[in-house]
Scaffold this active site. Structure first.
Site, short mmCIF file in Angstrom:
data_model
loop_
_atom_site.label_atom_id
_atom_site.label_comp_id
_atom_site.label_asym_id
_atom_site.label_seq_id
_atom_site.Cartn_x
_atom_site.Cartn_y
_atom_site.Cartn_z
N LYS A 196 -11.66 -1.75 -34.60
CA LYS A 196 -13.03 -2.22 -34.84
C LYS A 196 -13.25 -3.59 -34.17
CE LYS A 196 -14.90 0.95 -37.52
NZ LYS A 196 -16.14 1.63 -37.21
N GLY A 213 -17.27 14.33 -41.75
CA GLY A 213 -18.67 14.55 -42.12
C GLY A 213 -18.94 16.03 -42.35
N ARG A 231 -13.11 -6.79 -54.39
CA ARG A 231 -13.91 -6.36 -53.26
C ARG A 231 -15.36 -6.81 -53.45
NH1 ARG A 231 -9.57 -5.52 -51.58
NH2 ARG A 231 -8.74 -3.69 -50.52
N TYR A 291 -6.87 0.33 -37.97
CA TYR A 291 -8.32 0.50 -38.09
C TYR A 291 -9.06 -0.80 -37.79
CZ TYR A 291 -12.66 0.85 -40.89
OH TYR A 291 -13.95 0.81 -41.34
N1 LIG Z 1 -18.03 3.28 -46.10
C1 LIG Z 1 -17.60 2.02 -46.05
O1 LIG Z 1 -17.34 1.39 -47.07
C2 LIG Z 1 -17.45 1.32 -44.73
C3 LIG Z 1 -17.07 -0.02 -44.73
C4 LIG Z 1 -16.91 -0.66 -43.51
C5 LIG Z 1 -17.17 0.01 -42.33
N2 LIG Z 1 -17.55 1.30 -42.36
C6 LIG Z 1 -17.78 1.98 -41.09
O2 LIG Z 1 -19.00 2.67 -41.15
C7 LIG Z 1 -18.92 3.89 -40.43
C8 LIG Z 1 -19.36 5.04 -41.30
O3 LIG Z 1 -18.52 5.16 -42.43
P1 LIG Z 1 -18.76 6.28 -43.51
O4 LIG Z 1 -18.38 5.73 -44.82
O5 LIG Z 1 -20.12 6.87 -43.32
O6 LIG Z 1 -17.65 7.34 -43.10
P2 LIG Z 1 -17.82 8.92 -42.93
O7 LIG Z 1 -16.43 9.44 -42.70
O8 LIG Z 1 -18.61 9.49 -44.05
O9 LIG Z 1 -18.67 9.03 -41.60
C9 LIG Z 1 -18.12 8.94 -40.32
C10 LIG Z 1 -18.69 10.12 -39.53
O10 LIG Z 1 -18.25 10.01 -38.18
C11 LIG Z 1 -17.76 11.27 -37.76
N3 LIG Z 1 -16.76 10.94 -36.73
C12 LIG Z 1 -15.58 10.33 -36.92
N4 LIG Z 1 -14.99 10.10 -35.74
C13 LIG Z 1 -15.83 10.57 -34.79
C14 LIG Z 1 -15.79 10.61 -33.37
N5 LIG Z 1 -14.75 10.11 -32.71
N6 LIG Z 1 -16.81 11.17 -32.71
C15 LIG Z 1 -17.86 11.69 -33.39
N7 LIG Z 1 -17.97 11.68 -34.71
C16 LIG Z 1 -16.96 11.11 -35.42
C17 LIG Z 1 -17.19 11.92 -38.99
O11 LIG Z 1 -17.14 13.33 -38.91
C18 LIG Z 1 -18.19 11.46 -40.04
O12 LIG Z 1 -19.28 12.34 -40.16
C19 LIG Z 1 -17.48 4.00 -39.95
O13 LIG Z 1 -17.42 3.63 -38.59
C20 LIG Z 1 -16.74 3.03 -40.80
O14 LIG Z 1 -15.61 2.50 -40.15
C21 LIG Z 1 -17.69 1.99 -43.53
#
Ligand SMILES: NC(=O)c1ccc[n+]([C@@H]2O[C@H](COP(=O)([O-])OP(=O)(O)OC[C@H]3O[C@@H](n4cnc5c(N)ncnc54)[C@H](O)[C@@H]3O)[C@@H](O)[C@H]2O)c1
Length: 313
Positions: free
Chosen positions: A145, A37, A208, A141
């Site tokens: 989850k 992030g 997808r 992963y």
């Molecule tokens: N984007 C998608 O298509 C998608 C699909 C299914 C699930 N998700 C889930 O949604 C969530 C958000 O995804 P996203 O696309 O915003 O990803 P992203 O990488 O943009 O956001 C994740 C954020 O979490 C922070 N982070 C990671 N590990 C951390 C930790 N251990 N402690 C504190 N901060 C941490 C990162 O710095 C980042 O800002 C994730 O958990 C992901 O698994 C996303």
């Protein structure tokens, strides 16, 4: 006004959820370790704490509030990357959930919303998959989850009401365009904008369910209001099947220059195809995806490349 805790607040989804809560006049405390992030993503007005959710010392530093809910959105979010360091993946995606649940219990917060994933399903027959389908994750992963979903189930006996959102492929403005191993639409669009070339690792026949970011934020907020009762796991998608080849053609049409495409190689832990059966969330909350793919992609291209406002002839 209520207080909320949002993890992953500097990321794509977390920042969007936090912005919506702040916009509604609530107070938001955000946590992020800034691995994927960006500080610039954190919405103004958010109280920010940098830290790892899997680090026990974080919880003593968190402001003590009567949190109305915890939105646990932080995590390493790529199936592919989870193969680089499975132990780290377990810590960031499972241990973090366990510690946050403990924090919720100690701070008397009774609502917990969790960003789970379609990756918990693994390969499925070619039909929209419902929440009661067997789970066979193909990546570390997905396993982390799924473990988190079970932690949430166990914590319900301590009074933590929770909803796990099995998020399908999210896309839209705000998605990380620098990380070429995370996010299907952002990977292809970023490659097209940077190199005028898209390298697809895998078949164009893979498919997808692509869901727009604003719809995902709506789902989180609607489930917060509904996070009680026996049903706790919800698909969040569109039920529309889009092949990788179709997605790439749509992206190419939206850009004002030629983009070449090469299909070659594969990605570890990749699923061939999946779409969501979203009848459960619709029935229980009234939620449904509103933004179609053409509209959503147009908005994303306009955000990523403001000069590409029209389609190529
Ligand atoms: N984007 C998608 O298509 C998608 C699909 C299914 C699930 N998700 C889930 O949604 C969530 C958000 O995804 P996203 O696309 O915003 O990803 P992203 O990488 O943009 O956001 C994740 C954020 O979490 C922070 N982070 C990671 N590990 C951390 C930790 N251990 N402690 C504190 N901060 C941490 C990162 O710095 C980042 O800002 C994730 O958990 C992901 O698994 C996303």
């Amino acid at each position: 006004m209520a207080s909320y805790l949002v993890t992953g607040v500097a990321g794509f989804v977390g920042a969007a959820v936090a912005a919506r809560l702040l916009g509604a006049g609530h107070e938001v405390t955000g946590v992020d370790n800034l691995t994927t992030g960006f500080r610039e993503n954190i919405p103004s007005g958010c109280v920010f704490l940098q830290g790892n959710c899997q680090d026990e010392t974080l919880y003593a530093r968190l402001p003590q509030r009567d949190y109305a809910a915890i939105y646990h959105i932080a995590g390493q979010s790529s199936g592919e990357i989870s193969f680089d360091d499975p132990v780290y993946d377990l810590q960031t995606n499972a241990q973090s959930t366990l510690l946050l649940l403990k924090f919720a219990l100690n701070s008397k917060c009774r609502r917990f919303l969790y960003a789970s994933t379609m990756s918990v399903y693994g390969d499925q027959p070619d039909a929209p998959v419902a929440e009661d389908a067997a789970t066979n994750p193909k990546s570390f992963y997905g396993v982390g989850k799924l473990a988190s979903e079970h932690y949430l189930r166990i914590y319900r006996q301590y009074g933590i009401e929770s909803a796990c959102l099995r998020l399908f492929n999210i896309y839209g403005p705000g998605q990380n365009m620098e990380n070429l191993r995370q996010g299907m639409v952002s990977i292809y669009l970023a490659q097209a904008l940077k190199n005028r070339h898209i390298h697809v690792k895998g078949s164009g026949e893979r498919y997808r369910d692509l869901v727009y970011i604003d719809d995902v934020v709506d789902a989180f907020l609607m489930l917060e209001r509904a996070a009680d009762g026996p049903a706790r796991i919800y698909n969040v998608g569109t039920s529309v099947r889009t092949t990788v080849g179709e997605l790439i053609e749509k992206i190419r049409k939206l850009l004002p220059f030629e983009v070449s495409v090469k299909y070659d190689g594969s990605t570890p832990g990749d699923m061939f195809g999946i779409t969501a059966d979203c009848r459960k969330i619709a029935r229980e909350t009234g939620w449904q995806a509103r933004v179609g793919l053409n509209e959503g992609l147009q908005r994303m291209v306009t955000w990523a490349m403001p000069s590409a406002s029209g389609q190529r002839q």
